[in-house]
Scaffold this active site. Structure first.
Site, PDB file in Angstrom:
ATOM      1  CE  LYS A 153      -2.441   2.565   3.628  1.00 33.44           C
ATOM      2  NZ  LYS A 153      -1.341   3.180   4.346  1.00 33.44           N
ATOM      3  CG  ASN A 154       2.173   2.884   3.533  1.00 39.25           C
ATOM      4  OD1 ASN A 154       1.046   3.311   3.252  1.00 39.25           O
ATOM      5  ND2 ASN A 154       2.530   2.582   4.771  1.00 39.25           N
ATOM      6  CB  CYS A 163      -4.372   6.622  10.289  1.00 35.18           C
ATOM      7  SG  CYS A 163      -4.882   5.157   9.392  1.00 35.18           S
ATOM      8  NE  ARG A 223       0.144  10.427   9.977  1.00 37.27           N
ATOM      9  CZ  ARG A 223      -0.346   9.494   9.161  1.00 37.27           C
ATOM     10  NH1 ARG A 223      -1.615   9.214   9.180  1.00 37.27           N
ATOM     11  NH2 ARG A 223       0.437   8.848   8.325  1.00 37.27           N
ATOM     12  CG  ASP A 227       8.132  19.955  10.794  1.00 34.94           C
ATOM     13  OD1 ASP A 227       7.317  19.006  10.801  1.00 34.94           O
ATOM     14  OD2 ASP A 227       9.197  19.924  11.423  1.00 34.94           O
ATOM     15  CG  ASP A 242       2.654   1.382   9.683  1.00 38.52           C
ATOM     16  OD1 ASP A 242       2.429   2.327  10.450  1.00 38.52           O
ATOM     17  OD2 ASP A 242       2.989   1.543   8.492  1.00 38.52           O
ATOM     18  CB  ILE A 252       6.789   6.390  14.935  1.00 36.18           C
ATOM     19  CG1 ILE A 252       7.888   5.329  14.802  1.00 36.18           C
ATOM     20  CG2 ILE A 252       6.638   7.204  13.644  1.00 36.18           C
ATOM     21  CD1 ILE A 252       9.256   5.830  14.441  1.00 36.18           C
ATOM     22  NE  ARG A 298      -7.176   5.104   4.492  1.00 36.01           N
ATOM     23  CZ  ARG A 298      -6.233   5.311   5.411  1.00 36.01           C
ATOM     24  NH1 ARG A 298      -6.548   5.407   6.676  1.00 36.01           N
ATOM     25  NH2 ARG A 298      -4.976   5.445   5.071  1.00 36.01           N
TER      26      ARG A 298
HETATM   27  C1  EPZ Z   1       4.274   6.785   6.599  1.00 36.35           C
HETATM   28  O1  EPZ Z   1       3.597   7.894   7.174  1.00 36.35           O
HETATM   29  C2  EPZ Z   1       3.234   5.730   6.403  1.00 36.35           C
HETATM   30  N1  EPZ Z   1       2.212   6.248   5.492  1.00 36.35           N
HETATM   31  C3  EPZ Z   1       2.638   5.316   7.742  1.00 36.35           C
HETATM   32  O2  EPZ Z   1       1.754   4.246   7.515  1.00 36.35           O
HETATM   33  C4  EPZ Z   1       3.750   4.876   8.681  1.00 36.35           C
HETATM   34  O3  EPZ Z   1       3.208   4.676   9.955  1.00 36.35           O
HETATM   35  C5  EPZ Z   1       4.857   5.928   8.754  1.00 36.35           C
HETATM   36  O4  EPZ Z   1       5.312   6.279   7.426  1.00 36.35           O
HETATM   37  C6  EPZ Z   1       6.054   5.473   9.564  1.00 36.35           C
HETATM   38  O5  EPZ Z   1       6.610   4.318   8.996  1.00 36.35           O
HETATM   39  C7  EPZ Z   1       2.417   6.232   4.186  1.00 36.35           C
HETATM   40  O6  EPZ Z   1       3.431   5.782   3.682  1.00 36.35           O
HETATM   41  C8  EPZ Z   1       1.326   6.753   3.333  1.00 36.35           C
HETATM   42  P1  EPZ Z   1       6.602   9.879   8.723  1.00 36.35           P
HETATM   43  P2  EPZ Z   1       4.268   9.335   7.209  1.00 36.35           P
HETATM   44  O7  EPZ Z   1       6.652  11.165   7.973  1.00 36.35           O
HETATM   45  O8  EPZ Z   1       5.061   9.513   5.977  1.00 36.35           O
HETATM   46  C9  EPZ Z   1       7.191  13.066  12.210  1.00 36.35           C
HETATM   47  C10 EPZ Z   1      -0.139   2.937   7.862  1.00 36.35           C
HETATM   48  O9  EPZ Z   1      -0.749   2.444   8.835  1.00 36.35           O
HETATM   49  N2  EPZ Z   1       7.166  14.081  11.153  1.00 36.35           N
HETATM   50  O10 EPZ Z   1       7.725   8.914   8.552  1.00 36.35           O
HETATM   51  O11 EPZ Z   1       3.201  10.315   7.533  1.00 36.35           O
HETATM   52  C11 EPZ Z   1       5.820  12.455  12.447  1.00 36.35           C
HETATM   53  O12 EPZ Z   1       5.035  13.240  13.295  1.00 36.35           O
HETATM   54  C12 EPZ Z   1       0.404   4.332   7.924  1.00 36.35           C
HETATM   55  O13 EPZ Z   1       0.035   2.352   6.781  1.00 36.35           O
HETATM   56  C13 EPZ Z   1       7.474  15.386  11.478  1.00 36.35           C
HETATM   57  O14 EPZ Z   1       7.781  15.710  12.621  1.00 36.35           O
HETATM   58  O15 EPZ Z   1       5.215   9.147   8.441  1.00 36.35           O
HETATM   59  C14 EPZ Z   1       6.164  11.112  13.009  1.00 36.35           C
HETATM   60  O16 EPZ Z   1       6.403  11.248  14.382  1.00 36.35           O
HETATM   61  C15 EPZ Z   1       0.000   5.111   9.105  1.00 36.35           C
HETATM   62  N3  EPZ Z   1       7.416  16.335  10.491  1.00 36.35           N
HETATM   63  C16 EPZ Z   1       7.474  10.761  12.326  1.00 36.35           C
HETATM   64  O17 EPZ Z   1       7.998  11.983  11.802  1.00 36.35           O
HETATM   65  C17 EPZ Z   1       7.090  16.017   9.206  1.00 36.35           C
HETATM   66  O18 EPZ Z   1       7.082  16.925   8.359  1.00 36.35           O
HETATM   67  C18 EPZ Z   1       7.360   9.761  11.202  1.00 36.35           C
HETATM   68  O19 EPZ Z   1       6.430  10.234  10.241  1.00 36.35           O
HETATM   69  C19 EPZ Z   1       6.786  14.682   8.896  1.00 36.35           C
HETATM   70  C20 EPZ Z   1       6.828  13.736   9.885  1.00 36.35           C
END
Ligand code: EPZ
Length: 431
Positions: A30-31, A125, A130, A133, A313, A335, A405
């Site tokens: 999916k991702n 989700c 999320r 920045d 996840d 995370i 989803r």
């Molecule tokens: C991706 O989300 C996945 N989604 C998520 O899968 C997954 O949980 C996550 O990566 C971590 O592996 C997709 O690929 C569509 P991140 P993403 O940016 O990209 C912080 C599922 O169940 N952060 O790696 O949104 C954030 O708050 C889903 O399939 C910032 O601070 O995750 C988090 O603590 C849910 N600033 C950490 O980084 C930013 O600009 C990781 O988020 C972006 C993120």
């Protein structure tokens, strides 16, 4: 395709107790799919994508691309042909965009294509803050300005130029968005402290097959040399790491014996190690994993981490499993700040779990019991299904839209493994 557009008012009814037996084939990731489908717009040509999961997020993306002028066909349930020659708009339709998180990848894609992009706030989700920045930091490193509008973001760069960006934490989304724009920027871009998840590598492979020049994906430093044009390609998406892991945990939890096929065992090492520590047997083949559950599994401690650490996840289904393992398990969710909402539902089923901030302490109990429970997000759905499979009695699981989803035909795959699970109309659906 119709199967993926399930009616919102359906529920699962599970009669627990059956050990899962047999084999199951994992769908495409999916991702990876949610990044690769919009990335097809980067070429003015035809891309043919295979091994796609038939899930609602993929259908929503198909509809978004179509409404932007692309011609999108799904010749089979797992393939998509995207002809992006008719796409002239740098704006993505607001109503559809807010239905999923990954629609924010259109920011990077449209910035790469047109030097500007306007995209509504993404949905997805509800598991924590999320923020965006780091995505913004990535775009700014390419010479773009980013404006927050009433509905979302407006990004523009004139010209779009390569640059260096350092991410304070290795964000999957920000790494992908920066790559998507940088492949079409002038000159070289370096992403330092990049995310290393398998779908980052898959997207880089897809973009390179389209003519991009990306090196280092899968390490914490990615170098991208921008190209003026990209072309069409044929590409097969990797198997879903999280779906693979979900079935592995379910096999262990039910004391079953399941072979998970179309998997990449290398992507599963953190989970395999933890399942073995809890007492299961895990056999790795070239493209499959076999999990033989232990009837009296032991507690384990886990900290979720970016890849190759234990994936956040899989935290939710793993906690449901540990609710019946002997002893106390300590889980640290590093995370997301609020990914324990489903724990209330497990408590109603008789689990003994205490949550304080990002830590969950699980005291294994002998039995959990069927109940009527609500899904709060995608992986919470996997956790509650797993709980239903190991509970005594009948579990009713509401709000299946979250599961649809991201998991293709999960109930059919489980039925084939001997689970007693049915999808029925939800006449007592919660508000
Ligand atoms: C991706 O989300 C996945 N989604 C998520 O899968 C997954 O949980 C996550 O990566 C971590 O592996 C997709 O690929 C569509 P991140 P993403 O940016 O990209 C912080 C599922 O169940 N952060 O790696 O949104 C954030 O708050 C889903 O399939 C910032 O601070 O995750 C988090 O603590 C849910 N600033 C950490 O980084 C930013 O600009 C990781 O988020 C972006 C993120």
């Amino acid at each position: 395709v119709r199967a993926a557009r399930r009616h919102m008012s359906e529920k699962f009814v599970i009669k627990g107790g059956a050990p899962l037996q047999g084999s199951v084939t994992v769908s495409g990731a999916k991702n990876a799919a949610v990044a690769i489908i919009p990335a097809a717009l980067l070429s003015r040509d035809i891309c043919f994508i295979e091994n796609l999961p038939l899930i609602n997020d993929v259908i929503v993306l198909r509809d978004i691309l179509t409404s932007m002028g692309a011609v999108v066909d799904m010749p089979t349930a797992s393939s998509m042909k995207i002809d992006a020659r008719g796409v002239t708009s740098w704006q993505a339709p607001y109503e559809q965009v807010r239905r999923m998180r990954a629609s924010y990848y259109l920011l990077g894609v449209l910035l790469g294509c047109f030097g500007k992009a306007e995209v509504g706030m993404p949905g997805g989700c509800d598991i924590g803050l999320r923020p965006m920045d780091l995505h913004i930091k990535g775009f700014e490193a390419l010479g773009a300005t980013v404006e927050r509008t009433s509905e979302g973001y407006y990004v523009q760069a004139d010209p779009l130029v390569g640059g260096e960006v350092y991410f304070d934490s290795p964000s999957v989304g920000a790494t992908i968005n920066t790559m998507l724009a940088a492949v079409r920027a002038e000159g070289e871009t370096t992403i330092v402290n990049a995310a290393k998840e398998p779908h980052i590598v898959d997207l880089a492979n897809f973009l390179n097959t389209m003519g991009a020049s990306i090196k280092g994906a899968g390490t914490d430093m990615i170098r991208i040399t921008g190209v003026e044009q990209m072309h069409g390609c044929d590409y097969a998406i990797i198997p879903d790491q999280i779906e693979t892991g979900t079935f592995m945990i379910m096999a262990a939890a039910t004391g079953g014996d399941v072979t998970v096929k179309n998997a990449i065992p290398f992507h599963m090492e953190a989970l395999s190690a933890k399942l073995m520590e809890a007492g299961s047997e895990v056999v790795e083949g070239e493209d499959f994993l076999r999990v033989i559950g232990n009837p009296s599994p032991k507690a384990v401690n886990i900290k979720t981490m970016p890849y190759p650490g234990f994936p956040t996840d899989l935290q939710q289904p793993m906690v449901a499993y540990l609710s019946r393992c002997q002893g106390a398990s300590i889980i640290t969710e590093s995370i997301y700040e609020s990914r324990y909402r489903y724990v209330d539902e497990l408590l109603r089923m008789g689990a003994n779990i205490r949550v304080a901030d990002r830590v969950a302490v699980i005291e294994g109990v002998d039995k959990i019991y069927g109940a009527s429970v609500n899904i709060s997000d995608l992986r919470a759905g996997a956790a509650l299904i797993l709980a239903g499979l190991i509970a005594e009695g009948e579990t009713h699981i509401h709000r299946l839209r979250h599961v649809d989803r991201g998991y293709q035909s999960i109930e059919k795959k489980l039925q084939d493994l001997g689970a007693n699970i049915e999808r029925v109309e939800d006449l007592d659906a919660p508000m």
